[in-house]
Design a protein around this motif. Structure first.
Motif, mmCIF file in Angstrom:
data_model
loop_
_atom_site.group_PDB
_atom_site.id
_atom_site.type_symbol
_atom_site.label_atom_id
_atom_site.label_comp_id
_atom_site.label_asym_id
_atom_site.label_seq_id
_atom_site.Cartn_x
_atom_site.Cartn_y
_atom_site.Cartn_z
ATOM 1 N N SER A 19 0.834 -1.203 0.000
ATOM 2 C CA SER A 19 0.000 0.000 0.000
ATOM 3 C C SER A 19 0.864 1.247 0.000
ATOM 4 O O SER A 19 1.831 1.344 0.764
ATOM 5 N N ARG A 42 -2.482 0.435 -4.439
ATOM 6 C CA ARG A 42 -2.359 -0.833 -3.726
ATOM 7 C C ARG A 42 -2.078 -1.938 -4.727
ATOM 8 O O ARG A 42 -2.512 -1.866 -5.877
ATOM 9 N N GLU A 83 -8.990 -0.806 0.124
ATOM 10 C CA GLU A 83 -8.360 -2.101 0.381
ATOM 11 C C GLU A 83 -9.386 -3.225 0.311
ATOM 12 O O GLU A 83 -9.118 -4.297 -0.238
#
Length: 201
Positions: free
Chosen positions: A151, A156, A176
């Motif tokens: 990240s 990400r 996420e």
């Protein structure tokens, strides 16, 4: 008179010193910095990276009949879940052709999707490496596959541990949870379906 001659000698010496400095080789300019990659991008969202170029492998022409045999199903994967509005971007995607092999003598693919200022890239097979993202890293398991989650701000990437080749899912602007949901839904897919996604519309 002695003072005048002293000044003349000092002036001549100064002129000679300046000439020597002028004729000296100039210091070599510093080497230009390499072009920035995804890994060097700031935490804030950056313009869409050319992810296809970042992961395109060195293509090896097939030289034996075995190269045209169907690839292992586990090499080509595609998610059953995609965030709403994400559409394939053929200009940023690449799938190996019938006579192309990547690293490890296996096929390869990189499909990029864009939508609402967000980006998603799914790649695997004979790619040399995943996209070069650095940042906070932790181990994860998603969809029964072990890997690592990297990240860095809005970027990400999940890089899975696979027996052959590479498998990764990269995102820009996705949460996420969304990225993990996409990665956890990866299922085998026919390479011809991937080629259709990467084909210019």
């Amino acid at each position: 008179m002695r003072l005048f001659r002293g000044l003349r000698k000092a002036g001549a010496a100064l002129g000679l010193a300046c000439a020597c400095v002028a004729c000296g080789a100039a210091p070599a300019p510093a080497s230009p910095s390499p072009s920035p990659t995804i890994a060097a991008a700031p935490a804030a969202p950056a313009p869409s990276p050319t992810v296809a170029a970042a992961a395109t492998p060195a293509v090896v022409p097939a030289t034996s009949p075995a190269a045209t045999a169907p690839a292992e199903p586990s090499i080509y994967l595609w998610p059953s879940y995609l965030p709403e509005g994400m559409q394939p971007a053929p200009q940023e995607s690449r799938v190996s052709g019938e006579s192309e092999l990547g690293e490890g003598d296996i096929g390869f693919y990189l499909i990029t999707l864009n939508g609402s200022g967000k980006k998603l890239a799914i790649g695997g097979g004979g790619l040399r490496d995943a996209l070069p993202l650095t940042g906070d890293t932790r181990a994860i398991t998603s969809g029964g596959r072990a890997g690592k989650l990297i990240s860095n701000g809005e970027q990400r990437e999940i890089v899975f541990e696979v027996p052959r080749g590479t498998l990764f899912v990269y995102s820009l602007g996705l949460s996420e949870d969304e990225l993990l949901r996409v990665a956890g839904s990866l299922q085998p897919i026919d390479v011809r379906a991937l080629r259709a996604l990467a084909a210019p519309k």
